[in-house]
Write a protein that holds these residues in place. Sequence first.
Motif, PDB file in Angstrom:
ATOM      1  N   ALA A 291       0.826  -1.204  -0.079  1.00 57.80           N
ATOM      2  CA  ALA A 291       0.145  -0.002  -0.011  1.00 57.80           C
ATOM      3  C   ALA A 291       0.888   1.328   0.062  1.00 57.80           C
ATOM      4  CB  ALA A 291      -0.821   0.028   1.328  1.00 57.80           C
ATOM      5  N   PHE A 292       1.867   1.011   0.777  1.00 59.10           N
ATOM      6  CA  PHE A 292       2.972   2.322   0.574  1.00 59.10           C
ATOM      7  C   PHE A 292       3.458   2.700  -0.672  1.00 59.10           C
ATOM      8  CE2 PHE A 292       7.438   3.569   0.676  1.00 59.10           C
ATOM      9  CZ  PHE A 292       7.472   4.707   1.215  1.00 59.10           C
ATOM     10  N   ARG A 293       3.974   1.489  -1.544  1.00 60.56           N
ATOM     11  CA  ARG A 293       4.414   1.879  -2.851  1.00 60.56           C
ATOM     12  C   ARG A 293       3.489   2.331  -3.573  1.00 60.56           C
ATOM     13  NH1 ARG A 293       9.289  -0.858  -3.966  1.00 60.56           N
ATOM     14  NH2 ARG A 293      10.380  -2.069  -2.261  1.00 60.56           N
ATOM     15  N   ARG A 303      11.180   6.424  -2.010  1.00 62.83           N
ATOM     16  CA  ARG A 303      12.639   6.105  -1.683  1.00 62.83           C
ATOM     17  C   ARG A 303      13.173   5.805  -0.366  1.00 62.83           C
ATOM     18  NH1 ARG A 303      13.748  10.420  -5.342  1.00 62.83           N
ATOM     19  NH2 ARG A 303      14.506  11.676  -3.715  1.00 62.83           N
ATOM     20  N   ILE A 304      12.671   6.300   0.449  1.00 65.39           N
ATOM     21  CA  ILE A 304      12.868   5.922   1.923  1.00 65.39           C
ATOM     22  C   ILE A 304      12.190   4.650   2.367  1.00 65.39           C
ATOM     23  CG2 ILE A 304      13.131   8.398   2.589  1.00 65.39           C
ATOM     24  CD1 ILE A 304      10.616   8.140   4.450  1.00 65.39           C
ATOM     25  N   GLY A 305      11.295   3.968   1.787  1.00 66.53           N
ATOM     26  CA  GLY A 305      10.795   2.878   2.159  1.00 66.53           C
ATOM     27  C   GLY A 305       9.715   2.703   3.284  1.00 66.53           C
ATOM     28  N   ARG A 306       8.952   1.882   3.306  1.00 67.49           N
ATOM     29  CA  ARG A 306       7.620   1.945   4.413  1.00 67.49           C
ATOM     30  C   ARG A 306       8.246   1.938   5.779  1.00 67.49           C
ATOM     31  NH1 ARG A 306       6.080  -1.803   8.331  1.00 67.49           N
ATOM     32  NH2 ARG A 306       3.808  -1.355   8.818  1.00 67.49           N
ATOM     33  N   ARG A 311       8.082   4.810  10.843  1.00 65.35           N
ATOM     34  CA  ARG A 311       8.896   5.506  11.970  1.00 65.35           C
ATOM     35  C   ARG A 311       8.338   6.842  11.922  1.00 65.35           C
ATOM     36  NH1 ARG A 311      14.645   6.802  10.949  1.00 65.35           N
ATOM     37  NH2 ARG A 311      13.723   8.433   9.711  1.00 65.35           N
ATOM     38  N   ASN A 312       8.522   7.609  11.132  1.00 67.80           N
ATOM     39  CA  ASN A 312       8.246   9.066  10.918  1.00 67.80           C
ATOM     40  C   ASN A 312       6.554   9.403  11.366  1.00 67.80           C
ATOM     41  OD1 ASN A 312      10.625   9.132  10.027  1.00 67.80           O
ATOM     42  ND2 ASN A 312       9.936   9.793   7.990  1.00 67.80           N
TER      43      ASN A 312
END
Length: 381
Positions: A291-293, A303-306, A311-312
């Motif tokens: 879903a993130f992609r 580019r930073i990945g799921r 985390r953020n």
Amino acid sequence: MSGAASRGHDIRGRAHWIKTLARETGFDICHITGPDDLDEARADLGRYIEAGYHGTMAWMPETQARRGDPRVLWPDVRSIIMLGMNYGPEGDPRDNLARPEVGNISVYARHRDYHDVIKGKLKEIAQKFAARTGAEVKVFVDTAPVMEKPLAAKAGLGWQGKHTNLVNRDFGSWLFLGSIFTAAELEVDPPERDHCGSCRACLDACPTGAFPSPYRIDARRCVSYLTIEHKGPIDREIRPLIGNRIYGCDDCLAACPWNKFAEVAREQKLRARRDLGSPLLADLLKLDDAAFRALFSGSPVKRIGRNRFIRNCLIAAGNSGDLQLAESCRRLLSDQAAEVRGMAIWALAQLGALTVSDEAGAQREPDDYVREEWKQAGLLP
């Protein structure tokens, strides 16, 4: 016409032609400089790395020699064409900071990846220039070891403000930069002088105190670095200062008074997607990898990945004071990624939502970092 006069005519004519072509291709500004006279910028880069301000960005010292001298990168370069594309937002990107239920994404990442947009246009210009002049060319956008901001200032696109980013009198702090190196000799433009004066709006706007002095930034305290470049956990003392900034930070850029002259980006591909303008944290915390992609397809956020992104989002949730997010955070206590589990603990602790029933999960935790988060939360001795 004498040989010298003819050569001078060619140098000026080519420069005028490529500036016209740049505008027709979609760039908002185009100036030209040479590869020399970067001693001050090169020395400043050395001091920056020596102080450790680059954090974990190991590629900076590794590429220092090439970054500090365009001729080390490409010995045949004689002229550098610097181009800028306006990505001015429709409103103040800091408006979201007063809405803790949403995640604030930096303006530049609310639309299509600018690397793709700009590089395609640079290649188009470079190919036409090479066909017209027969001169060899190379194009660079951000990812190559090129000191774009010092070169842009030297070319007269603007000046490096106290926040270290380029400022332009017409576009404020909202310019993407790209460069075309060429073996052809072109007429160069004069540099732009610094117009910051006594203003320190950008420095005072920084939420984490990342500026040890004007014109100097410590990436280790910069929200953009921490939420994008930095892997693993973020220091506990800085987490509350991040607020709901889940990808990058525009505070220092948005505070610049020169932005009052900036217009909204004319390149449609650089205008914000509506769904990324103020996404709800409750929705973002549900994202699995697929879903993130899908959500960030074509966006630099991808580019930073799921895991780093979640985390953020958990930091933002912990800072929100919104107990309705607690259940979403609790589900992530069993996430496969340690950095996600650890930050879920912190978020729940910040929300005051950890209970004795969570102690069993703390006891089973195998990862040392996550166990430390449990200890800090008071559920492990």
